[in-house]
Design a protein around this motif. Structure first.
Motif, PDB file in Angstrom:
ATOM      1  N   GLN A  78       0.815  -1.214   0.000  1.00  0.00           N
ATOM      2  CA  GLN A  78       0.000   0.000   0.000  1.00  0.00           C
ATOM      3  C   GLN A  78       0.850   1.266   0.000  1.00  0.00           C
ATOM      4  OE1 GLN A  78      -3.267   0.542  -0.628  1.00  0.00           O
ATOM      5  NE2 GLN A  78      -2.900  -1.567  -1.249  1.00  0.00           N
ATOM      6  N   SER A 173      -5.893   2.472  -7.539  1.00  0.00           N
ATOM      7  CA  SER A 173      -5.709   3.665  -6.708  1.00  0.00           C
ATOM      8  C   SER A 173      -5.501   4.908  -7.558  1.00  0.00           C
ATOM      9  CB  SER A 173      -4.507   3.480  -5.782  1.00  0.00           C
ATOM     10  OG  SER A 173      -4.757   2.435  -4.890  1.00  0.00           O
ATOM     11  N   ILE A 176      -8.841   6.279  -8.632  1.00  0.00           N
ATOM     12  CA  ILE A 176      -9.541   6.944  -7.525  1.00  0.00           C
ATOM     13  C   ILE A 176      -8.897   8.299  -7.230  1.00  0.00           C
ATOM     14  CG2 ILE A 176     -10.096   6.806  -5.069  1.00  0.00           C
ATOM     15  CD1 ILE A 176     -10.459   3.905  -5.293  1.00  0.00           C
ATOM     16  N   VAL A 217     -10.125   6.614   1.144  1.00  0.00           N
ATOM     17  CA  VAL A 217     -10.952   5.600   0.491  1.00  0.00           C
ATOM     18  C   VAL A 217     -10.078   4.626  -0.297  1.00  0.00           C
ATOM     19  CG1 VAL A 217     -12.659   5.241  -1.328  1.00  0.00           C
ATOM     20  CG2 VAL A 217     -13.015   7.026   0.374  1.00  0.00           C
ATOM     21  N   ALA A 218      -9.157   5.173  -1.094  1.00  0.00           N
ATOM     22  CA  ALA A 218      -8.278   4.319  -1.896  1.00  0.00           C
ATOM     23  C   ALA A 218      -7.466   3.395  -0.997  1.00  0.00           C
ATOM     24  CB  ALA A 218      -7.350   5.183  -2.754  1.00  0.00           C
ATOM     25  N   PHE A 221      -9.733   0.583   0.662  1.00  0.00           N
ATOM     26  CA  PHE A 221     -10.039  -0.455  -0.318  1.00  0.00           C
ATOM     27  C   PHE A 221      -8.781  -1.277  -0.602  1.00  0.00           C
ATOM     28  CE2 PHE A 221     -13.991   1.711  -1.486  1.00  0.00           C
ATOM     29  CZ  PHE A 221     -14.804   0.614  -1.669  1.00  0.00           C
ATOM     30  N   GLY A 222      -7.675  -0.578  -0.758  1.00  0.00           N
ATOM     31  CA  GLY A 222      -6.419  -1.266  -1.047  1.00  0.00           C
ATOM     32  C   GLY A 222      -6.052  -2.237   0.062  1.00  0.00           C
ATOM     33  N   VAL A 224      -8.074  -3.755   2.135  1.00  0.00           N
ATOM     34  CA  VAL A 224      -8.961  -4.922   2.075  1.00  0.00           C
ATOM     35  C   VAL A 224      -8.516  -5.859   0.957  1.00  0.00           C
ATOM     36  CG1 VAL A 224     -11.298  -5.689   1.597  1.00  0.00           C
ATOM     37  CG2 VAL A 224     -10.915  -3.741   3.102  1.00  0.00           C
ATOM     38  N   PHE A 225      -8.263  -5.293  -0.215  1.00  0.00           N
ATOM     39  CA  PHE A 225      -7.880  -6.132  -1.358  1.00  0.00           C
ATOM     40  C   PHE A 225      -6.548  -6.826  -1.130  1.00  0.00           C
ATOM     41  CE2 PHE A 225     -10.628  -3.403  -4.315  1.00  0.00           C
ATOM     42  CZ  PHE A 225     -11.672  -4.298  -4.217  1.00  0.00           C
ATOM     43  N   ALA A 280     -13.289  -1.772   7.956  1.00  0.00           N
ATOM     44  CA  ALA A 280     -14.649  -1.449   7.517  1.00  0.00           C
ATOM     45  C   ALA A 280     -15.209  -0.279   8.321  1.00  0.00           C
ATOM     46  CB  ALA A 280     -15.544  -2.678   7.670  1.00  0.00           C
ATOM     47  N   MET A 283     -13.662   2.840   7.097  1.00  0.00           N
ATOM     48  CA  MET A 283     -14.236   3.210   5.799  1.00  0.00           C
ATOM     49  C   MET A 283     -15.554   3.939   5.969  1.00  0.00           C
ATOM     50  SD  MET A 283     -14.005  -0.011   3.336  1.00  0.00           S
ATOM     51  CE  MET A 283     -12.854  -0.080   2.014  1.00  0.00           C
TER      52      MET A 283
END
Lengths: 293, 347
Positions: A78, A173, A176, A217-218, A221-222, A224-225, A280, A283
């Motif tokens: 990340q 990313s 976004i 946000v990016a 999400f990153g 989590v992924f 989460a 987020m």
């Protein structure tokens, strides 16, 4: 009429609810159940064993390694992605000849199936056929018979896995961040320019702070992924050498599915839950804050 | 303090198309309040942005204080600009907004706070320093933008329609305040607006722009009373100047100079017109009329009748009107430039 509307609304919601319950809810509950049971791939019964699985998992050095690797993998990837996406977004902000093509090329790692991409990288980093090493040798950066074993040495293998995953996440990313960057009114960086700020001051004191919500946000999400992903590890190193690149998902898969001990695999994957819940929650907070502003 | 000068300044956005700004040669005076006035698309903002260094000229030069700055970035031009949107930094407090230019220009730390406080006091926003821009009203934001502009004591002020986001009532008082403010600090100021009232009220001189071309530069009195061409004549004044066809010339006169013949003394030109409409506006009446003299057809006229004149005028009536001769202006029919006065034959 109102009654009718309510039934219709409910009826239209049902498929989505079933879908989520079937594909997310059931496995999640199963995972919790398995993690406190004694199931294996071949077994038919179920006996409650309490926290025995967790105890045995925590005692295993391989698991503790995987836990640490998961964090190194996620944070490392990340960091690279956020810095890289910032640079790319800045480069792609202003129109230039061929920008459309560059944007398309940049998106490819995200669009192409990750398994294909990872297999490609596996060849590029192969100990004998590596084009990366070939290029390094030709550039006289390494000696011909002393080229790095990208996937064969623990530290290099970790670095390779991180870099390939970052390569894969970068487009996401970037898109976004690009959206966040274009949402800043043109006046504001112009005002900073008139006020006497150069590129760096404008970027770090004006642009970046204004993009904070979208970067969050990016990043979330990153995380989590990355935290839940095992494709790159599975294809490039299978967790090796000597478990040095195992992350929680890949370790859970090897222990639970390939090793046949479903209960142990479930216990490992349950360790993902608190971290994902935290992400989460963060987020939702960010989403809420951006709405308020 | 400095003089701003442009030499053949031109901006063409798309090759082969008409320029947004074409060969503009202007020079402000020391400490002057100069207004760029024009309809939207007249190139006034582009011209200002080129002076600020935010837009690169296609051709020509910008000089500030006698120095060619065409190739210099905005920050090396010693200018300050207030944007139409104010462009306040939304994530920074008012204090941090105002101190930003000082930090960017590496003003020593101990001098910053006094300077910010001086600027804030000058604009009466000393109470707001800890607020965020989104917690301010439109008028307060505008003051913060001004404070941010003056805090580093620039040699030139550039203002891009700074009042257009305020409501009508606030705009009138802000206009007066800006004028007072300019008098106090005396910095050369260029002000862009499409509002002729702002231009007339505030400008030392007005530059009237149309399609990227300077139509006239002059004091408010000059551009209003002696318009250089028909564009200036009709753009300024509301309702605009009457332009009446007369052979090879257009005869122009302001609606307020067209009065019932009985009210006009001295040498005047008379005509008769049929009143087609009357608007009662309280302080005045606006008469819409058509000329009744055969030679020049039924051309439209507008007259403004101040309410001190109690004359009865009704719709449909044919009335004798007159224009004092000194208030007549003549324009060439071809190109619209000013023409020599001549004998009129209407009556």
């Amino acid at each position: 009429m109102r009654q009718h509307d309510r039934w219709l609304g409910a009826a239209m919601f049902v498929p989505a609810l079933l879908y989520i319950a079937g594909l997310v809810g059931v496995p999640l509950i199963l995972a919790f159940l398995y993690s406190v049971g004694d199931v294996t791939v071949g077994s038919v019964g179920y006996h409650f064993v309490g926290l025995a699985n967790f105890r045995s998992v925590l005692e295993s050095a391989a698991f503790r390694g995987a836990l640490v690797h998961s964090f190194i993998f996620t944070i490392g990837a990340q960091l690279i992605v956020i810095v890289g996406a910032n640079i790319l977004a800045l480069a792609l902000r202003h129109p230039f000849r061929g920008r459309g093509l560059v944007r398309l090329l940049m998106l490819l790692p995200w669009v192409a199936p990750i398994s294909l991409g990872a297999i490609g990288w596996k060849w590029m980093l192969d100990s004998i056929y590596s084009v990366v090493n070939w290029a390094l040798v030709r550039l006289h950066l390494v000696k011909p018979f002393d080229a790095p074993m990208w996937l064969g040495e623990p530290k290099l293998a970790m670095l390779s896995v991180i870099l390939v995953h970052a390569w894969r996440m970068l487009p996401f990313s970037t898109v976004i961040l690009l959206a966040g960057l274009t949402a800043i009114p043109r006046d504001i960086p112009e005002a900073a320019a008139v006020d006497g700020a150069g590129f760096w001051r404008t970027h770090f004191e004006i642009t970046l702070p204004m993009m904070k919500p979208i970067i969050a946000v990016a990043l979330l999400f990153g995380i989590v992924f990355t935290f839940t992903d095992m494709t790159v590890v599975y294809i490039l190193t299978r967790g090796g050498p000597y478990d040095s690149t195992h992350v929680l998902p890949s370790y859970a898969f090897f222990a639970g599915i390939l090793g046949g001990s479903l209960a142990e695999g479930a216990a490992v994957s349950v360790f993902l839950v608190p971290i994902l819940v935290l992400v989460a929650w963060a987020m939702l907070r960010v989403a809420h804050r951006t709405e308020v502003v | 303090m400095a003089i701003v000068e442009t030499r053949d300044l031109t901006k063409v956005f798309k090759q082969g198309q008409l320029g947004a700004v074409n060969d503009v040669n202007l020079a402000t005076r020391e400490g002057e309040f100069m207004v760029f006035l024009g309809p939207s698309g007249s190139g006034k903002t582009t011209l200002l942005r080129m002076i600020a260094g935010l837009e690169e000229p296609t051709r020509g030069d910008v000089l500030i204080g006698g120095r060619v700055v065409t190739r210099l970035p905005p920050r090396e031009r010693r200018i300050a600009m207030v944007f139409q949107s104010y462009a306040l930094y939304p994530h920074l407090s008012v204090y941090k907004n105002i101190v930003f230019p000082l930090r960017a220009q590496r003003v020593p730390k101990e001098l910053r706070r006094p300077k910010v406080e001086w600027a804030a006091a000058l604009l009466g926003i000393g109470e707001l320093l800890e607020r965020k821009p989104r917690e301010l009203s439109g008028g307060e934001r505008q003051r913060v933008a001004l404070a941010r502009a003056i805090v580093r004591e620039p040699s030139v002020f550039l203002l891009d329609e700074p009042l257009s986001n305020l409501d009508a009532k606030l705009r009138a008082s802000a206009r007066e305040e800006l004028t007072q403010f300019h008098k106090r600090i005396g910095t050369t100021t260029i002000y862009v607006t499409h509002d002729q009232v702002e231009a007339m009220a505030m400008g030392d001189r007005i530059v009237v722009l149309d399609k990227g071309i300077v139509r006239q530069v002059g004091s408010p009195r000059e551009v209003y009373d002696d318009p250089a061409d028909t564009f200036v004549a009709t753009f300024l004044g509301s309702p605009p100047m009457n332009l009446v066809d007369h052979g090879d010339v257009l005869v122009g006169f302001r609606p307020e100079h067209l009065l019932p013949a009985a009210l006009v003394d001295g040498p005047a030109v008379a005509l008769t017109a049929r009143v087609t409409g009357v608007e009662y506006l309280g302080n005045e009446r606006v008469l819409y009329a058509r000329i009744q003299d055969g030679r020049f057809g039924e051309q439209r006229l507008i007259a403004r009748l101040p309410s001190i004149y109690q004359v009865e005028v009704d719709e449909g009536e044919v009335v004798p009107l007159a224009i004092p001769e000194r208030n007549l202006r003549y324009f060439a029919k071809n190109g619209g430039r000013r023409a020599e006065p001549r004998q009129l034959a209407w009556a």
